[in-house]
Every structure is written in structure tokens, then in C-alpha cells.
Motif scaffolding. Structure first.
Motif, PDB file in Angstrom:
ATOM      1  N   LEU A 103     -14.830  17.044  27.785  1.00  0.00           N
ATOM      2  CA  LEU A 103     -16.055  16.309  27.494  1.00  0.00           C
ATOM      3  C   LEU A 103     -16.800  15.950  28.772  1.00  0.00           C
ATOM      4  O   LEU A 103     -18.027  15.907  28.803  1.00  0.00           O
ATOM      5  N   GLY A 104     -16.067  15.750  29.844  1.00  0.00           N
ATOM      6  CA  GLY A 104     -16.679  15.429  31.126  1.00  0.00           C
ATOM      7  C   GLY A 104     -17.530  16.554  31.697  1.00  0.00           C
ATOM      8  O   GLY A 104     -18.377  16.311  32.557  1.00  0.00           O
ATOM      9  N   PHE A 105     -17.357  17.782  31.224  1.00  0.00           N
ATOM     10  CA  PHE A 105     -18.141  18.911  31.714  1.00  0.00           C
ATOM     11  C   PHE A 105     -19.478  19.072  30.991  1.00  0.00           C
ATOM     12  O   PHE A 105     -20.368  19.771  31.469  1.00  0.00           O
ATOM     13  N   ILE A 106     -19.622  18.458  29.839  1.00  0.00           N
ATOM     14  CA  ILE A 106     -20.813  18.644  29.026  1.00  0.00           C
ATOM     15  C   ILE A 106     -22.015  17.943  29.660  1.00  0.00           C
ATOM     16  O   ILE A 106     -21.941  16.782  30.027  1.00  0.00           O
ATOM     17  N   ASN A 107     -23.111  18.672  29.769  1.00  0.00           N
ATOM     18  CA  ASN A 107     -24.355  18.138  30.312  1.00  0.00           C
ATOM     19  C   ASN A 107     -25.255  17.747  29.137  1.00  0.00           C
ATOM     20  O   ASN A 107     -25.724  18.606  28.400  1.00  0.00           O
ATOM     21  N   PHE A 108     -25.478  16.457  28.963  1.00  0.00           N
ATOM     22  CA  PHE A 108     -26.275  15.957  27.848  1.00  0.00           C
ATOM     23  C   PHE A 108     -27.761  15.858  28.175  1.00  0.00           C
ATOM     24  O   PHE A 108     -28.539  15.352  27.368  1.00  0.00           O
ATOM     25  N   GLU A 109     -28.163  16.366  29.323  1.00  0.00           N
ATOM     26  CA  GLU A 109     -29.576  16.329  29.706  1.00  0.00           C
ATOM     27  C   GLU A 109     -30.418  17.052  28.655  1.00  0.00           C
ATOM     28  O   GLU A 109     -30.053  18.116  28.166  1.00  0.00           O
ATOM     29  N   GLY A 110     -31.529  16.452  28.291  1.00  0.00           N
ATOM     30  CA  GLY A 110     -32.404  17.035  27.285  1.00  0.00           C
ATOM     31  C   GLY A 110     -32.036  16.664  25.862  1.00  0.00           C
ATOM     32  O   GLY A 110     -32.655  17.123  24.916  1.00  0.00           O
ATOM     33  N   THR A 111     -30.988  15.863  25.704  1.00  0.00           N
ATOM     34  CA  THR A 111     -30.596  15.371  24.376  1.00  0.00           C
ATOM     35  C   THR A 111     -30.795  13.856  24.363  1.00  0.00           C
ATOM     36  O   THR A 111     -30.902  13.237  25.417  1.00  0.00           O
ATOM     37  N   GLY A 167     -14.695  38.830  29.550  1.00  0.00           N
ATOM     38  CA  GLY A 167     -14.667  39.083  30.988  1.00  0.00           C
ATOM     39  C   GLY A 167     -13.895  38.039  31.772  1.00  0.00           C
ATOM     40  O   GLY A 167     -14.208  37.775  32.924  1.00  0.00           O
ATOM     41  N   GLY A 168     -12.904  37.431  31.147  1.00  0.00           N
ATOM     42  CA  GLY A 168     -12.099  36.413  31.828  1.00  0.00           C
ATOM     43  C   GLY A 168     -12.779  35.054  31.935  1.00  0.00           C
ATOM     44  O   GLY A 168     -12.317  34.195  32.672  1.00  0.00           O
ATOM     45  N   MET A 169     -13.875  34.867  31.203  1.00  0.00           N
ATOM     46  CA  MET A 169     -14.626  33.615  31.268  1.00  0.00           C
ATOM     47  C   MET A 169     -14.425  32.804  29.980  1.00  0.00           C
ATOM     48  O   MET A 169     -14.274  33.377  28.902  1.00  0.00           O
ATOM     49  N   TYR A 170     -14.459  31.498  30.133  1.00  0.00           N
ATOM     50  CA  TYR A 170     -14.322  30.572  29.007  1.00  0.00           C
ATOM     51  C   TYR A 170     -15.506  29.619  28.996  1.00  0.00           C
ATOM     52  O   TYR A 170     -16.143  29.393  30.018  1.00  0.00           O
ATOM     53  N   GLU A 171     -15.800  29.065  27.799  1.00  0.00           N
ATOM     54  CA  GLU A 171     -16.864  28.077  27.665  1.00  0.00           C
ATOM     55  C   GLU A 171     -16.385  26.910  26.826  1.00  0.00           C
ATOM     56  O   GLU A 171     -15.633  27.102  25.858  1.00  0.00           O
ATOM     57  N   VAL A 172     -16.853  25.724  27.184  1.00  0.00           N
ATOM     58  CA  VAL A 172     -16.654  24.547  26.359  1.00  0.00           C
ATOM     59  C   VAL A 172     -17.825  24.512  25.393  1.00  0.00           C
ATOM     60  O   VAL A 172     -18.980  24.674  25.800  1.00  0.00           O
ATOM     61  N   VAL A 173     -17.531  24.309  24.112  1.00  0.00           N
ATOM     62  CA  VAL A 173     -18.580  24.209  23.097  1.00  0.00           C
ATOM     63  C   VAL A 173     -18.509  22.803  22.502  1.00  0.00           C
ATOM     64  O   VAL A 173     -17.479  22.389  21.973  1.00  0.00           O
ATOM     65  N   PHE A 174     -19.623  22.089  22.602  1.00  0.00           N
ATOM     66  CA  PHE A 174     -19.748  20.752  22.052  1.00  0.00           C
ATOM     67  C   PHE A 174     -20.737  20.828  20.889  1.00  0.00           C
ATOM     68  O   PHE A 174     -21.802  21.426  21.023  1.00  0.00           O
ATOM     69  N   ALA A 175     -20.366  20.251  19.744  1.00  0.00           N
ATOM     70  CA  ALA A 175     -21.263  20.245  18.585  1.00  0.00           C
ATOM     71  C   ALA A 175     -21.303  18.848  17.982  1.00  0.00           C
ATOM     72  O   ALA A 175     -20.258  18.229  17.743  1.00  0.00           O
ATOM     73  N   TYR A 176     -22.522  18.371  17.763  1.00  0.00           N
ATOM     74  CA  TYR A 176     -22.731  17.093  17.087  1.00  0.00           C
ATOM     75  C   TYR A 176     -24.038  17.193  16.315  1.00  0.00           C
ATOM     76  O   TYR A 176     -25.081  17.456  16.917  1.00  0.00           O
ATOM     77  N   GLN A 177     -23.950  17.033  15.013  1.00  0.00           N
ATOM     78  CA  GLN A 177     -25.097  17.183  14.125  1.00  0.00           C
ATOM     79  C   GLN A 177     -25.802  18.496  14.440  1.00  0.00           C
ATOM     80  O   GLN A 177     -25.195  19.545  14.357  1.00  0.00           O
ATOM     81  N   GLU A 178     -27.070  18.457  14.834  1.00  0.00           N
ATOM     82  CA  GLU A 178     -27.837  19.680  15.080  1.00  0.00           C
ATOM     83  C   GLU A 178     -27.712  20.192  16.511  1.00  0.00           C
ATOM     84  O   GLU A 178     -28.254  21.224  16.860  1.00  0.00           O
ATOM     85  N   ILE A 179     -26.982  19.493  17.346  1.00  0.00           N
ATOM     86  CA  ILE A 179     -26.892  19.840  18.765  1.00  0.00           C
ATOM     87  C   ILE A 179     -25.663  20.705  19.040  1.00  0.00           C
ATOM     88  O   ILE A 179     -24.560  20.392  18.605  1.00  0.00           O
ATOM     89  N   ARG A 180     -25.876  21.795  19.773  1.00  0.00           N
ATOM     90  CA  ARG A 180     -24.794  22.650  20.260  1.00  0.00           C
ATOM     91  C   ARG A 180     -25.004  22.805  21.757  1.00  0.00           C
ATOM     92  O   ARG A 180     -26.056  23.244  22.211  1.00  0.00           O
ATOM     93  N   LEU A 181     -23.998  22.447  22.529  1.00  0.00           N
ATOM     94  CA  LEU A 181     -24.073  22.567  23.983  1.00  0.00           C
ATOM     95  C   LEU A 181     -22.923  23.434  24.461  1.00  0.00           C
ATOM     96  O   LEU A 181     -21.803  23.332  23.963  1.00  0.00           O
ATOM     97  N   TYR A 182     -23.196  24.271  25.450  1.00  0.00           N
ATOM     98  CA  TYR A 182     -22.195  25.183  26.008  1.00  0.00           C
ATOM     99  C   TYR A 182     -22.105  24.945  27.507  1.00  0.00           C
ATOM    100  O   TYR A 182     -23.108  24.736  28.169  1.00  0.00           O
TER     101      TYR A 182
END
Length: 105
Positions: free
Chosen positions: A66-74, A24-39
Motif C-alpha cells: 500500500l505504501g507504493f500506491i500513488n494517490f495523486e489525482g484521486t 518480462g519478469g516485471m510485477y505490478e501492485v494493483v489497488f482497487a477501490y470503488q471506481e478507482i484502479r491504480l497500478y
């Protein structure tokens, strides 16, 4: 010397960062480190800026995402992750290539 090497390994965490088309014209940043996946969704404007940086300043493009990734809860924070490298100034050829690509976006 062994202690210094250990610190280098601890501070240079191997992680994955990419942009995917979400539909639908949308994009996501996907961050992965060990068991963590953030979108994190990207606006059209943010995606276009990322594409521009990819061609002109690749290391800066990755840091931008990387500046868009929210690490809250990690257990991590933004400063735990960084890209090693330095961007060279883009050549005239790369600038011309980007200008042609930009017309198609």
C-alpha cells in the motif's frame, strides 16, 4: 451510538490490493477501490521483499504494498486506507519454509 458506527464505516474503506505478474519478469501492485484502479510497478528487489513479508509478516506485507500506491489525482490519500490486524512473530516452521522458498527465487 449510531454516529460512532457511521464513522467506523466511513474510515474502514473496503479495497482490493494485489500483485500481478506483468510479464518480462516485471510485477505490478494493483489497488482497487470503488471506481478507482491504480497500478504501480515493483522492482525485483521490492517484489522479493514483499514475498518475504507475505510469509513472515502478512499484515506488514499488505501495508508495504500500500505504501507504493500513488494517490495523486484521486480524492484519497494513503492514510485513508489501512489494514486491520497484527502480525504474530513467525514460527520456526514458517521461517524454515521461507528459507526454502527463498532458495528457489
Amino acid at each position: 451510538m449510531g454516529r460512532k458506527q457511521k464513522n467506523i464505516i466511513e474510515t474502514n474503506k473496503p479495497f482490493s490490493l494485489r500483485v500481478i505478474y506483468a510479464g518480462g519478469g516485471m510485477y505490478e501492485v494493483v489497488f482497487a477501490y470503488q471506481e478507482i484502479r491504480l497500478y504501480q510497478p515493483l522492482s525485483d528487489e521490492q517484489y522479493r521483499e514483499y514475498r518475504k513479508l507475505c510469509y513472515l509478516y502478512p499484515v506488514r506485507a499488505k501495508s508495504y504494498l500500500l505504501g507504493f500506491i500513488n494517490f495523486e489525482g484521486t480524492p484519497y490519500k494513503r492514510s485513508d486506507f489501512r489494514f486491520i490486524g497484527k502480525d504474530d512473530e513467525p514460527t520456526e516452521g514458517i521461517i524454515a519454509l521461507w528459507q526454502e522458498i527463498e532458495k528457489g527465487l
